[in-house]
Design an enzyme around this catalytic site. Sequence first.
Site, PDB file in Angstrom:
ATOM      1  N   VAL A 108       2.994  25.266  70.946  1.00 25.05           N
ATOM      2  CA  VAL A 108       4.257  25.222  70.205  1.00 25.05           C
ATOM      3  C   VAL A 108       5.034  26.500  70.505  1.00 25.05           C
ATOM      4  CG1 VAL A 108       5.345  25.070  67.945  1.00 25.05           C
ATOM      5  CG2 VAL A 108       3.211  23.845  68.370  1.00 25.05           C
TER       6      VAL A 108
ATOM      7  N   LYS B 275      -5.314  33.301  51.376  1.00 25.58           N
ATOM      8  CA  LYS B 275      -5.749  34.212  52.439  1.00 25.58           C
ATOM      9  C   LYS B 275      -6.270  35.449  51.722  1.00 25.58           C
ATOM     10  CE  LYS B 275      -4.126  36.397  56.736  1.00 25.58           C
ATOM     11  NZ  LYS B 275      -4.742  35.579  57.799  1.00 25.58           N
TER      12      LYS B 275
ATOM     13  N   GLY C  93      -9.542  36.705  61.913  1.00 27.99           N
ATOM     14  CA  GLY C  93     -10.429  36.817  63.066  1.00 27.99           C
ATOM     15  C   GLY C  93     -11.479  35.721  63.046  1.00 27.99           C
TER      16      GLY C  93
ATOM     17  N   GLY D  35      -4.309  31.288  66.572  1.00 22.69           N
ATOM     18  CA  GLY D  35      -3.499  30.269  65.914  1.00 22.69           C
ATOM     19  C   GLY D  35      -4.011  29.735  64.609  1.00 22.69           C
TER      20      GLY D  35
ATOM     21  N   THR E 184      -3.243  30.742  61.594  1.00 24.99           N
ATOM     22  CA  THR E 184      -2.141  30.598  60.641  1.00 24.99           C
ATOM     23  C   THR E 184      -1.292  29.383  60.976  1.00 24.99           C
ATOM     24  OG1 THR E 184      -2.077  32.987  60.238  1.00 24.99           O
ATOM     25  CG2 THR E 184      -0.135  31.727  59.634  1.00 24.99           C
TER      26      THR E 184
END
Length: 239
Positions: free
Chosen positions: A214, A41, A122, A18, A20
């Site tokens: 979520v 990123k 990761g 999670g 992102t």
Amino acid sequence: MRQSTRGTLITGTDTGIGKTMISRAVAAALGRRGLSVGVYKPAETGCERINGEFVGSDCTLLAAAAGAKQTPAEVASYLFAMPAAPLVAAEAVGEKLEPLKIGQDYQALRARFDPVIVEGAGGLFVPIAERFTYLDLARQLELDIVVVVGSRLGCINHALLTFAAIRQAGLRMRGYVINSLEPVAVDDPITPESNRKTISRFTDENDIGLFPHVAGGDGIDHETLAGLAEKHLDLDVFV
């Protein structure tokens, strides 16, 4: 121009925990507070080719969460098709990632935005280039670190090992977020809250909060994520 903070690397205890979603939630919440948030990123793998160009789904989501002040292409320095560590994905197509370019791209964002949220891939020791991991990236870019701990079997060990690696490297950790990966079963004795309490007994690092499960994954809207971040996380950590 506001330039009061170092950038923040959001790393994780593993892949698929999670990062992102937490990065999106934090970026959206800070933007809602009126801050000019940048997102970065360095490399996204597992990208789809559309009209001859690679498109990173994470980059697209991050750019939208930060208020669409960046194009998705400005979020990442490198995009690859293979869903693997950046070093591996690059070598599979005869390419390599350059830490110098990553540093230049990051500094360009720092000149435009404050704060800048950097999402890793990761965990900290995922290789980006030859003998260059996300831990090395944090050192090179002088990033503070927030660790996302995916609440599942093994996460206590993974979290404490990650915290120890950060301390041993002499880097600054702003804290950790416990992320609820699954709905909590009524009869399950091991829950995100129980993992949170156990981790806190073995570390003095800052507990930033517990992010709820979520449903909807990538489809969840950024306003909802921002609201959850405001409610469940200590956002002051990021500014």
